[in-house]
Design a protein around this motif. Structure first.
Motif, PDB file in Angstrom:
ATOM      1  N   ASN A 162     -17.082 -14.172  29.257  1.00  0.00           N
ATOM      2  CA  ASN A 162     -16.791 -13.349  30.635  1.00  0.00           C
ATOM      3  C   ASN A 162     -15.557 -12.479  30.900  1.00  0.00           C
ATOM      4  N   ARG A 163     -14.812 -13.300  30.531  1.00  0.00           N
ATOM      5  CA  ARG A 163     -13.268 -12.623  30.724  1.00  0.00           C
ATOM      6  C   ARG A 163     -13.074 -11.482  29.460  1.00  0.00           C
ATOM      7  N   LYS A 197     -15.456  -5.134  33.885  1.00  0.00           N
ATOM      8  CA  LYS A 197     -16.089  -5.774  34.869  1.00  0.00           C
ATOM      9  C   LYS A 197     -16.734  -7.224  34.242  1.00  0.00           C
ATOM     10  N   GLU A 198     -16.938  -8.153  35.187  1.00  0.00           N
ATOM     11  CA  GLU A 198     -17.561  -9.373  34.537  1.00  0.00           C
ATOM     12  C   GLU A 198     -19.044  -9.089  34.301  1.00  0.00           C
ATOM     13  N   LYS A 202     -14.719  -8.743  30.618  1.00  0.00           N
ATOM     14  CA  LYS A 202     -13.982  -7.817  31.823  1.00  0.00           C
ATOM     15  C   LYS A 202     -12.879  -7.171  31.008  1.00  0.00           C
TER      16      LYS A 202
END
Length: 107
Positions: free
Chosen positions: A31-32, A40-41, A35
């Protein structure tokens, strides 16, 4: 005898907790990383099949992500004689991509 059962149960519970922790750590990392790359996640990091796609997409490109998912499904249709060898190679490739993604994340 009873203590052996309790120690086996305790060991199994610890292994399950460790596996869940590693899974969520992997998901949070993806997820990071998403991003960082796209600004964006992505909820795809927490969905089991989709996180494999996301790993391939973020590490190499979209086609590799799609290939990983399709090949993962095709593993279940292989004969037993070669299934273990091919699935081991597949897992080594996924782990290798994960290591590469960690290196890319910190660059």
């Amino acid at each position: 005898m009873v203590m052996d059962i309790y120690s086996a149960i305790a060991t199994n519970i610890l292994v399950i907790i460790l596996a869940i922790g590693l899974y969520f750590g992997f998901c949070i990392f993806l997820n990071r990383f998403h991003k960082l790359v796209y600004g964006k996640e992505s909820i795809l990091a927490f969905i089991p099949i989709c996180n494999t796609y996301l790993l391939g997409k973020l590490t190499v490109n979209n086609a590799v992500g799609i290939f990983l998912v399709i090949f993962g499904f095709l593993l279940s249709f292989l004969p037993d004689t070669i299934s273990s060898i091919v699935s081991t190679l597949y897992e080594i490739a996924v782990i290798g991509l994960f290591i590469i993604s960690i290196i890319k994340y910190f660059k």
